[in-house]
Design a protein around this motif. Structure first.
Motif, PDB file in Angstrom:
ATOM      1  N   ILE A 109       9.160   6.498  -7.181  1.00  0.00           N
ATOM      2  CA  ILE A 109       8.091   5.630  -6.678  1.00  0.00           C
ATOM      3  C   ILE A 109       7.055   6.426  -5.892  1.00  0.00           C
ATOM      4  O   ILE A 109       5.871   6.093  -5.902  1.00  0.00           O
ATOM      5  CB  ILE A 109       8.645   4.469  -5.821  1.00  0.00           C
ATOM      6  N   LYS A 110       7.490   7.495  -5.234  1.00  0.00           N
ATOM      7  CA  LYS A 110       6.518   8.306  -4.495  1.00  0.00           C
ATOM      8  C   LYS A 110       5.639   9.118  -5.448  1.00  0.00           C
ATOM      9  O   LYS A 110       4.454   9.330  -5.175  1.00  0.00           O
ATOM     10  CB  LYS A 110       7.243   9.214  -3.502  1.00  0.00           C
ATOM     11  N   MET A 111       6.191   9.542  -6.557  1.00  0.00           N
ATOM     12  CA  MET A 111       5.396  10.266  -7.538  1.00  0.00           C
ATOM     13  C   MET A 111       4.354   9.356  -8.175  1.00  0.00           C
ATOM     14  O   MET A 111       3.248   9.784  -8.513  1.00  0.00           O
ATOM     15  CB  MET A 111       6.302  10.857  -8.634  1.00  0.00           C
ATOM     16  N   ASN A 112       4.715   8.093  -8.330  1.00  0.00           N
ATOM     17  CA  ASN A 112       3.811   7.135  -8.956  1.00  0.00           C
ATOM     18  C   ASN A 112       2.877   6.475  -7.955  1.00  0.00           C
ATOM     19  O   ASN A 112       2.086   5.605  -8.327  1.00  0.00           O
ATOM     20  CB  ASN A 112       4.614   6.052  -9.676  1.00  0.00           C
ATOM     21  N   CYS A 113       2.948   6.888  -6.709  1.00  0.00           N
ATOM     22  CA  CYS A 113       2.203   6.190  -5.660  1.00  0.00           C
ATOM     23  C   CYS A 113       1.556   7.190  -4.715  1.00  0.00           C
ATOM     24  O   CYS A 113       2.112   7.508  -3.654  1.00  0.00           O
ATOM     25  CB  CYS A 113       3.145   5.262  -4.884  1.00  0.00           C
ATOM     26  N   PRO A 114       0.364   7.690  -5.038  1.00  0.00           N
ATOM     27  CA  PRO A 114      -0.347   8.597  -4.132  1.00  0.00           C
ATOM     28  C   PRO A 114      -0.592   7.928  -2.782  1.00  0.00           C
ATOM     29  O   PRO A 114      -0.776   6.710  -2.714  1.00  0.00           O
ATOM     30  CB  PRO A 114      -1.662   8.872  -4.866  1.00  0.00           C
ATOM     31  N   GLY A 115      -0.592   8.705  -1.733  1.00  0.00           N
ATOM     32  CA  GLY A 115      -0.691   8.156  -0.383  1.00  0.00           C
ATOM     33  C   GLY A 115      -2.065   7.681   0.009  1.00  0.00           C
ATOM     34  O   GLY A 115      -2.644   8.149   0.999  1.00  0.00           O
ATOM     35  N   SER A 116      -2.618   6.771  -0.732  1.00  0.00           N
ATOM     36  CA  SER A 116      -3.945   6.223  -0.437  1.00  0.00           C
ATOM     37  C   SER A 116      -3.829   4.722  -0.222  1.00  0.00           C
ATOM     38  O   SER A 116      -3.074   4.039  -0.927  1.00  0.00           O
ATOM     39  CB  SER A 116      -4.912   6.510  -1.596  1.00  0.00           C
ATOM     40  N   SER A 154       0.838  -1.195   0.000  1.00  0.00           N
ATOM     41  CA  SER A 154       0.000   0.000   0.000  1.00  0.00           C
ATOM     42  C   SER A 154       0.873   1.245   0.000  1.00  0.00           C
ATOM     43  O   SER A 154       1.904   1.309   0.688  1.00  0.00           O
ATOM     44  CB  SER A 154      -0.916   0.000   1.227  1.00  0.00           C
ATOM     45  N   CYS A 155       0.461   2.239  -0.730  1.00  0.00           N
ATOM     46  CA  CYS A 155       1.280   3.435  -0.901  1.00  0.00           C
ATOM     47  C   CYS A 155       1.665   4.142   0.407  1.00  0.00           C
ATOM     48  O   CYS A 155       2.784   4.656   0.522  1.00  0.00           O
ATOM     49  CB  CYS A 155       0.581   4.398  -1.846  1.00  0.00           C
ATOM     50  N   PRO A 156       0.777   4.227   1.417  1.00  0.00           N
ATOM     51  CA  PRO A 156       1.199   4.891   2.656  1.00  0.00           C
ATOM     52  C   PRO A 156       2.415   4.248   3.317  1.00  0.00           C
ATOM     53  O   PRO A 156       3.102   4.903   4.116  1.00  0.00           O
ATOM     54  CB  PRO A 156      -0.053   4.765   3.546  1.00  0.00           C
ATOM     55  N   LYS A 187      -4.276   2.589  -3.273  1.00  0.00           N
ATOM     56  CA  LYS A 187      -3.241   2.563  -4.301  1.00  0.00           C
ATOM     57  C   LYS A 187      -2.098   1.646  -3.866  1.00  0.00           C
ATOM     58  O   LYS A 187      -1.740   1.585  -2.695  1.00  0.00           O
ATOM     59  CB  LYS A 187      -2.708   3.972  -4.558  1.00  0.00           C
ATOM     60  N   LYS A 188      -1.524   0.948  -4.852  1.00  0.00           N
ATOM     61  CA  LYS A 188      -0.480  -0.028  -4.565  1.00  0.00           C
ATOM     62  C   LYS A 188       0.779   0.273  -5.372  1.00  0.00           C
ATOM     63  O   LYS A 188       0.725   0.848  -6.455  1.00  0.00           O
ATOM     64  CB  LYS A 188      -0.954  -1.444  -4.905  1.00  0.00           C
ATOM     65  N   GLN A 189       1.900  -0.162  -4.823  1.00  0.00           N
ATOM     66  CA  GLN A 189       3.186  -0.059  -5.502  1.00  0.00           C
ATOM     67  C   GLN A 189       3.814  -1.451  -5.525  1.00  0.00           C
ATOM     68  O   GLN A 189       3.846  -2.145  -4.517  1.00  0.00           O
ATOM     69  CB  GLN A 189       4.112   0.908  -4.752  1.00  0.00           C
TER      70      GLN A 189
END
Length: 345
Positions: free
Chosen positions: A235-242, A217-219, A245-247
Motif C-alpha cells: 500500500i505504501k508503494m501504491n500511495c505516494p506521500g502526497s 490521504s496517503c500521508p 493522493k488517496k488510498q
C-alpha cells in the motif's frame, strides 16, 4: 434516538454491498417513528415539511450516482462535526473575520473534506427552502443525508432525532485537537477519547467500521507498520506521500459498506494504524473477530453508535442558516431567543 437500537434491527443492512441507485430509490425512503425523546423528536418536521425525507433521498441518490465518494464524504463530515461538539453544523462554517480566528477546517484532522459532499448538503438546503421548509437546519440535513447515503449503500435504517439549529460559531480548534484522534493513535488513546465523549469500546469498534468505505490521504499511512509486511509495503508503494493522493480504506470491497473491514483487520490488511490497533484490546479484538463473520451484528451496533453520536449534546447561540457555509446576517442573529440555543438531546 433512545430507541435507535430497535430500529437498527428492523433493517440491518448498514453499509453493505452497493445497490443500484435507481433500484434503491424505488425501494422508498427511510420512514421515521413519531415518538419524542427529550427536546428533539423523530417526526418534528413531519407536519410543516412532509416531503423532507424524499427531498433528501432524491438529492443523495442523484449525487451518489455521479460520485460514490459522497457516501464516505458525508460520513466523515457527520463524524467530524458531531463528535467534538455535538451535531450543530459548526464544521460547515467557513472562516470569516466575523468569527474567532480559529480555523478548525484547516486542522490536519479536517483537511480534505469531500467537496462534493459539502456541495450536496447545500443543494439539499436550497431544495428544502424552495419547498418552503424554513425551519430545517443544516445540522438536520447533514444527519438525514448521511443516513440516506448509508442506506442507499446497502445499510440499515437507524433513527435520528431532529429539530436542531445551526451553530453561529465555527468548530473550535481545541475541540478538534482533543476529540479527533490522529491516524497513528494507540488503542489506549482511542479508548480514552471515546470514553470522554460517552462512548464505550463497542461504540469505538463499531464506528471504526465506517472505514469499510472511502479513502484516506496517503500521508496518513506514514506510521503504518505490522506483521503483514508485504501488505504494508504494497500500500505504501501504491500511495505516494502526497495529500492529493488517496488510498482505499477497504482493499477488498472499497465501494461497498460491508463487514469486510473486520476480516481485513484479522488478515493483517487494515490500512490505517488505528485499524490494526483494534486488535490490541482484548474486548475489541473479540468484537473484530465476531464481526468479521457476522455482518448483521456489526450493522446493529454501528447503527446504535451512529444514533448515539447524533444525541451528543450541543449548546450556544444558533439559527437556521440559509447558507450552510455562512452565518446569517448580524441583524438576524443578534436577538436570539432562548429557543435559539441548541438543547441537548
Amino acid at each position: 434516538m433512545a430507541s435507535s437500537g430497535a430500529m437498527v434491527l428492523a433493517m440491518m443492512g448498514l453499509l453493505a454491498a452497493l445497490v443500484c441507485p435507481a433500484a434503491a430509490a424505488a425501494a422508498g425512503f427511510i420512514s421515521m417513528p413519531t415518538d419524542n425523546v427529550g427536546d428533539h423528536s423523530y417526526g418534528v418536521h413531519a407536519t410543516f415539511c412532509p416531503n423532507l425525507e424524499k427531498i433528501v433521498l432524491d438529492k443523495v441518490a442523484e449525487a451518489r450516482r455521479w460520485d460514490i465518494g459522497v457516501v464516505a464524504g458525508l460520513l466523515r463530515i457527520f463524524f467530524h462535526d458531531c463528535f467534538p461538539n455535538g451535531c450543530d453544523a459548526s464544521l460547515l462554517l467557513e472562516p470569516s473575520h466575523l468569527y474567532s480566528s480559529e480555523r478548525a477546517r484547516e486542522r490536519p484532522q479536517n483537511q480534505g473534506l469531500h467537496q462534493g459532499a459539502l456541495d450536496l448538503i447545500q443543494r439539499i438546503r436550497d431544495a428544502v427552502r424552495d419547498a418552503k421548509c424554513t425551519e430545517v437546519s443544516c445540522a438536520d440535513i447533514t444527519m438525514l443525508a448521511t443516513r440516506q447515503a448509508i442506506k442507499l449503500s446497502g445499510g440499515p435504517d437507524y433513527g435520528v432525532q431532529l429539530g436542531r439549529k445551526d451553530s453561529i460559531d465555527p468548530a473550535r480548534i481545541d475541540q478538534v485537537n482533543q476529540f479527533l484522534p490522529a491516524p497513528d493513535a494507540k488503542i489506549w488513546k482511542l479508548i480514552e477519547v471515546f470514553q470522554s465523549r460517552g462512548f464505550d469500546r463497542t461504540d469505538l469498534a463499531a464506528l471504526s467500521g465506517a472505514h469499510t468505505i472511502g479513502k484516506t490521504s496517503c500521508p496518513n499511512l506514514a506510521s503504518r507498520t505490522g506483521d503483514a509486511a508485504w501488505f504494508v509495503e504494497a500500500i505504501k508503494m501504491n500511495c505516494p506521500g502526497s495529500w492529493d493522493k488517496k488510498q482505499v480504506l477497504d482493499v477488498d470491497t472499497p465501494d461497498d459498506f460491508d463487514h469486510k473491514y473486520y476480516k481485513n483487520i484479522v488478515d493483517g490488511k487494515g490500512v490505517l494504524s488505528t485499524d490494526m490497533e483494534l486488535l490490541n484490546d482484548p474486548f475489541i479484538k473479540d468484537l473484530v473477530h465476531k464481526w468479521a463473520t457476522d455482518k448483521n451484528f456489526f450493522f446493529w451496533k454501528f447503527g446504535e453508535a451512529m444514533a448515539k453520536m447524533a444525541r451528543l449534546p450541543v449548546g450556544g447561540p444558533s439559527e437556521y442558516r440559509e447558507n450552510c457555509f455562512k452565518r446569517n446576517s448580524m441583524r438576524e442573529t443578534v436577538n436570539l431567543t432562548a429557543e435559539g440555543f441548541a438543547a441537548s438531546a
